[in-house]
Motif scaffolding. Sequence first.
Motif, PDB file in Angstrom:
ATOM      1  N   LEU B 132      87.413 -81.300  -3.973  1.00 46.47           N
ATOM      2  CA  LEU B 132      86.976 -79.903  -3.865  1.00 46.47           C
ATOM      3  C   LEU B 132      86.324 -79.455  -5.166  1.00 46.47           C
ATOM      4  O   LEU B 132      85.290 -78.802  -5.158  1.00 46.47           O
ATOM      5  CB  LEU B 132      88.159 -78.990  -3.531  1.00 46.47           C
ATOM      6  N   ALA B 133      86.948 -79.826  -6.292  1.00 39.22           N
ATOM      7  CA  ALA B 133      86.371 -79.442  -7.582  1.00 39.22           C
ATOM      8  C   ALA B 133      84.989 -80.043  -7.725  1.00 39.22           C
ATOM      9  O   ALA B 133      84.068 -79.396  -8.224  1.00 39.22           O
ATOM     10  CB  ALA B 133      87.272 -79.890  -8.723  1.00 39.22           C
ATOM     11  N   SER B 134      84.826 -81.281  -7.247  1.00 35.95           N
ATOM     12  CA  SER B 134      83.502 -81.881  -7.400  1.00 35.95           C
ATOM     13  C   SER B 134      82.515 -81.225  -6.444  1.00 35.95           C
ATOM     14  O   SER B 134      81.328 -81.176  -6.724  1.00 35.95           O
ATOM     15  CB  SER B 134      83.558 -83.400  -7.235  1.00 35.95           C
ATOM     16  N   SER B 135      82.993 -80.685  -5.331  1.00 33.34           N
ATOM     17  CA  SER B 135      82.094 -79.911  -4.472  1.00 33.34           C
ATOM     18  C   SER B 135      81.638 -78.654  -5.192  1.00 33.34           C
ATOM     19  O   SER B 135      80.457 -78.330  -5.191  1.00 33.34           O
ATOM     20  CB  SER B 135      82.803 -79.497  -3.177  1.00 33.34           C
ATOM     21  N   GLU B 138      79.597 -80.519  -8.840  1.00 33.46           N
ATOM     22  CA  GLU B 138      78.478 -81.458  -8.688  1.00 33.46           C
ATOM     23  C   GLU B 138      77.653 -81.216  -7.432  1.00 33.46           C
ATOM     24  O   GLU B 138      76.445 -81.267  -7.465  1.00 33.46           O
ATOM     25  CB  GLU B 138      78.969 -82.903  -8.696  1.00 33.46           C
ATOM     26  N   ARG B 139      78.352 -80.994  -6.316  1.00 29.65           N
ATOM     27  CA  ARG B 139      77.575 -80.859  -5.085  1.00 29.65           C
ATOM     28  C   ARG B 139      76.682 -79.628  -5.121  1.00 29.65           C
ATOM     29  O   ARG B 139      75.574 -79.641  -4.603  1.00 29.65           O
ATOM     30  CB  ARG B 139      78.499 -80.818  -3.878  1.00 29.65           C
ATOM     31  N   ILE B 140      77.177 -78.570  -5.732  1.00 29.37           N
ATOM     32  CA  ILE B 140      76.334 -77.379  -5.823  1.00 29.37           C
ATOM     33  C   ILE B 140      75.184 -77.641  -6.794  1.00 29.37           C
ATOM     34  O   ILE B 140      74.058 -77.218  -6.561  1.00 29.37           O
ATOM     35  CB  ILE B 140      77.179 -76.149  -6.228  1.00 29.37           C
ATOM     36  N   ALA B 330      74.543 -82.910  -0.003  1.00 30.39           N
ATOM     37  CA  ALA B 330      75.515 -81.985  -0.579  1.00 30.39           C
ATOM     38  C   ALA B 330      75.825 -80.866   0.412  1.00 30.39           C
ATOM     39  O   ALA B 330      76.977 -80.466   0.586  1.00 30.39           O
ATOM     40  CB  ALA B 330      74.975 -81.406  -1.880  1.00 30.39           C
ATOM     41  N   ALA B 331      74.778 -80.391   1.086  1.00 26.90           N
ATOM     42  CA  ALA B 331      74.950 -79.274   2.017  1.00 26.90           C
ATOM     43  C   ALA B 331      75.916 -79.644   3.139  1.00 26.90           C
ATOM     44  O   ALA B 331      76.693 -78.815   3.601  1.00 26.90           O
ATOM     45  CB  ALA B 331      73.600 -78.858   2.597  1.00 26.90           C
ATOM     46  N   ASP B 332      75.851 -80.878   3.554  1.00 30.64           N
ATOM     47  CA  ASP B 332      76.743 -81.385   4.587  1.00 30.64           C
ATOM     48  C   ASP B 332      78.199 -81.082   4.243  1.00 30.64           C
ATOM     49  O   ASP B 332      78.947 -80.534   5.042  1.00 30.64           O
ATOM     50  CB  ASP B 332      76.581 -82.910   4.618  1.00 30.64           C
ATOM     51  N   ILE B 337      83.151 -77.382   4.207  1.00 29.04           N
ATOM     52  CA  ILE B 337      84.212 -76.596   3.569  1.00 29.04           C
ATOM     53  C   ILE B 337      84.072 -75.121   3.925  1.00 29.04           C
ATOM     54  O   ILE B 337      85.048 -74.433   4.188  1.00 29.04           O
ATOM     55  CB  ILE B 337      84.175 -76.760   2.035  1.00 29.04           C
ATOM     56  N   LEU B 338      82.812 -74.656   3.960  1.00 32.87           N
ATOM     57  CA  LEU B 338      82.612 -73.219   4.170  1.00 32.87           C
ATOM     58  C   LEU B 338      82.866 -72.791   5.609  1.00 32.87           C
ATOM     59  O   LEU B 338      83.301 -71.679   5.854  1.00 32.87           O
ATOM     60  CB  LEU B 338      81.181 -72.830   3.771  1.00 32.87           C
ATOM     61  N   PHE B 339      82.568 -73.675   6.548  1.00 31.49           N
ATOM     62  CA  PHE B 339      82.574 -73.210   7.931  1.00 31.49           C
ATOM     63  C   PHE B 339      83.536 -73.921   8.870  1.00 31.49           C
ATOM     64  O   PHE B 339      83.676 -73.514  10.001  1.00 31.49           O
ATOM     65  CB  PHE B 339      81.160 -73.273   8.507  1.00 31.49           C
ATOM     66  N   GLN B 340      84.159 -74.978   8.441  1.00 31.08           N
ATOM     67  CA  GLN B 340      85.059 -75.624   9.396  1.00 31.08           C
ATOM     68  C   GLN B 340      86.243 -74.688   9.650  1.00 31.08           C
ATOM     69  O   GLN B 340      86.712 -74.001   8.741  1.00 31.08           O
ATOM     70  CB  GLN B 340      85.549 -76.974   8.871  1.00 31.08           C
TER      71      GLN B 340
END
Lengths: 582, 601
Positions: B132-135, B138-140, B330-332, B337-340
Amino acid sequence: MRELLPFVRLARPHWPWLFWAVIAGTVTLLASIGLLAVSGWFLSAAALFGLGLATSLFFDIFTPSAAIRGFALFRTLGRYGERVVAHEATLRLLSSLRVWLYRQVEPQAPAGLLRQRSGDLLSRIVADIDSLDTLFIKIVSPTLIALLVTGVVAGALCWLAPPLAGVFVLFALTAGLLLPLVTARLGRQVGGQIQQKTAQLRVQLLEDLQGAADLAIAGAAERHRQCRLAENERLLGLQEKMARIGGLSTALATLMSGLAATTALFLAIPLAQEGRFAPPILALVTFAVLAAFEAVLPLPAAYQMLGKIRAAARSLLAVSEAAPSVSFPAEGEGVRRPDDCTVIFQQVSFRYPGSSGTPALVAVDLQLPAHSTCALVGRSGSGKTTLAHLLTRFWDPDQGTISIGGENIAHYSEEELRQMVTLVSQKSHIFNASLRENLLLADPLADDHTLWDALERAQLAEFVARLPERLETVAGEGGARLSGGEARALVLARALLRKSPIWILDEPTEGLDNRSRHRFIETLFANLSGKSALLISHSQEALDRVEQICFMENGRIVGTGSHPELIANCPGYRHLVGDGRY
Amino acid sequence: MKPLDQSPGRRPATNTSSPLAWLRATARCCRRWRWCTVVLGTVAGLCAIVQAALFAHIIHTAVIEGGERSTLLFFFGALVVVIPLRALLVFGREVCGQRASSLVRRAVRQQLLARLAACGPIFIKEQQAAPLASSVLERIEALHGYFAHYLPQKSLALIVPLMIGLIAWSISWVVGLVFLCTAPLIPLFMLMIGRGAESLSQKNFQHLSRMSAHFLDTLQGLTTLKLFSRSREESGRLAASSESYRRGTMAVLRVAFLSSAVLEFLTAISIAMTAVFLGLSYLEYLGFGLYGRELSLATGLFLLFLAPDFYQPLRDLGSQYHARAEALGAADELHRILFQPVPEMPRGGDLILPSGQPLAVEFRQVEYIYPQRSSAALEEFSLQVGAGEWLAIVGASGAGKSTLLNLLLGFLPVQRGEILVNGLPLSHLRLTAWQGSIAWVPQQPNLFYGSLADNISLGDPKITAEAVAVAAKRAQLTDLIQRLPAGLASPIGEQGNQLSGGEARRLALARAFARDAPLIMLDEPTAGLDRENERLVMASLQQLVVKKTVLMLTHRLDTARLAHRIAVLDRGRLVETGSHHALLAAGGNYAALLAAGQRVC
């Protein structure tokens, strides 16, 4: 830059590929320059001729139009060839870099990797290799191409008129060399700050997420979130500063290319009118200079990566240059395997290299007769695992000797020692390969029957038989597709295939739930007959079954005996094990 | 990944059904800067056109009219103005792109952190903090290239060629046709580059990451290989597998590179055709395509200068395609996380308990079943805890202790039954206020970035420095404070001084002292501690619990003995309650646990 030299040498077998990649890149760019320059000249000359202003009566249209077609073709083929060859070179290089690093690291294992290098560091090694790999495709090759193209164009201009070449080289050097140096200097500080800020934010976020429950109850979650967002603002600010530096670099490079063409044209007009060359050459010069900058423009961005690549090279060299901690007698020179595999530790002392604290083991005496079982018990850090690792020669003791069958273990060849001693630990790695491949590690020649027999004895056969792909099932990363109990059973089955007389089991049930642990211990002891086993465990079931228990404290064995004896005589043991926990 | 939605603009604002749609919706928040980027890029394109015209005019005058350099000074002057202007626009474009990306990353980071806060600690634990932290980080960050470069370039790849194409067409329909035919409708072209670049970067990326993963796996397993004396052979295997990956990758790349070769070919061929057509027109071999006008050298050179510029934006787009692939990847994950859908979180009500009151807690027929689990974690659980009482909850792991804790902390919703606090249902209380009346001492307290003092107050402005010092002292942290170089101000945790397990536990106690909350929850307060630390923790615990309601989870019976009353949980049900002696005398579950000896671990 010296740190890059070993890697340049390492790339030597791939120099032909790199050579052809550079040639193809140069051809592409020269063709592209030629295409525009000749076209420009052709138009000017044709226009002059068309207006009847030319001196000759006949205008050869075939040579230039053939040249133009040829350049177009070369440009296309060159581009395709360059990309294919450059990637071929990259991938070949990547492959040799990996094999090289593996060969460097392999003799250091496990000691060198075990203590200082966490899994995180291993991932960094892999990432370093990946970034070092771009040294050629992103830096060496564009630099060489830029040099070659600049050289050829400058040579051609020099032939026309040296001042033109001078102007071109001056601007090209400014854009390709001075500009990258200046922006690198400007960007170094901000880049470092960005890296630092990112690392800090990463730690903060991780801690906040790990402690989400603590923060929620303390009512601090919102406060912390606002702090992180404030940190994020600072990071974004730094990144914008960096973007300004990057933008400046691109903008100045664009400026240089335009100014170079303008200046060249400015100088060329009087030269043409003095008759140094025909007027249509003016178009050729302008187009050539403009197009030639295509070779120079990618350089600033390329050199921005240089810092990262150098850091990667330094850290890889540091890893590869560490010395192996133990050496074995060569194959065939070692002592033969004894019949009686009694293990004896005599006054063994050991301190981890580089540690200044207390020694890990102090004058340890331990005897493990053949076909007997012994458990090592003690708090973490008391020296149990160190003792086990000395027997497998991860390290050699500083003082004292360890012998198997009366022979110092240092006299056995590596193969022989590994055949005699099998280590099963919670860290036993399961490879992301099929179950079969995982098992075959222990005995590459085992047939299916042997494999299934080992699975049967490890109580795993039923599970594997129910899998759709049975032995071909891929275990997943770190055995992710197996449950904890199944993974341990697989490790056990693998150990069973070894048929070693001595087993070391380092907390084999750590992290298993009660039922799996019970099952594992049952299976384990059912398979221990005829073997000696050194078992590091606090499981009550295991302690009840072993013949001897050694209780360790601060690197010493402070009590030896059966479980009831130690409970009675050894207060430390009673405290640690007696209340059912440690 | 879901199939890509190739129909932009259908419902871009609210549609967040797929990662791509979400990315597009997100792009709206940086629209202004993105358009700035596009406008600057367009003006830079215009500058390039003016630059081409100036060069063409100068060469024309010098070649055809034999004009002196001195007569051309005005045009050289114009070049010296236009070229820096173009450079300035390039700079501005970079800055605006960065702004756009900053806006998006700020917004998404806020959104994500808010989402994580809303989903609660249980969700975070299930998803694991590290990924989650890497989301969040890094992902952002991986979205940057898409918003800063790719999206504006996508517009520019349409606008600039269109501009140049129209100019070319107005001068000569043949040249216009050459441009148009070699770029047979730009959308088609984009699709082609898109397909090519996408499959290229994705496959390339996949192969490379698979190779890296294999290498990492080998390094991680090196000890095991060594112990099976297989490590030397493995270097051959490594070479062989790298080799086979290389072959596979190259087979894909050889095809994928064709798309860039086609673009290169079209650029080259259009320049060549333009040059040959114009040249032949000058030589009067051809008499068409110029609307009957005379073709000056200036016009011809102008068109030739424009030819490479016509394709440049498209080539730039192709080279930025990897940014799109990276952002989509990354958006995947971000979208997930945002919408599930997540299990419902307790929402809480508006009631606030008067402060300073002791708390009594009552569980009435409480039941909890985890999603996708058939058996209840907690069933028909009824229990009263009086104000000021110290209650121990005992049971093997899996008996439902943690579920009980999470229900009371407000991390899980009560599915059936009720929890009453001083007679008020927990669900009617404002959640933050309720959590504010709890001091929680977990088994493994988490340390946060900052000083020891920050870690005790957790940034609560109501807790003064003196209060922190007092709390630290009461939690027996004096020796630690003396050991640390800067005392309470010393940084601790990952970035600073490491704490031992016992010190961390005492730090958690200090947090509890500093909060002075009426309800204290303890989770295995002495587990895993050595005797010295156990003594210190118990000593400060005895001070902490005075006049407080205490709930203590434990499976150590010697710790449970300290409580006023003990509740025994077994497989989600309350089986016994009573004092240590009463339970022992009753000879039930508790007595059995005690007899089993201390064997339970």
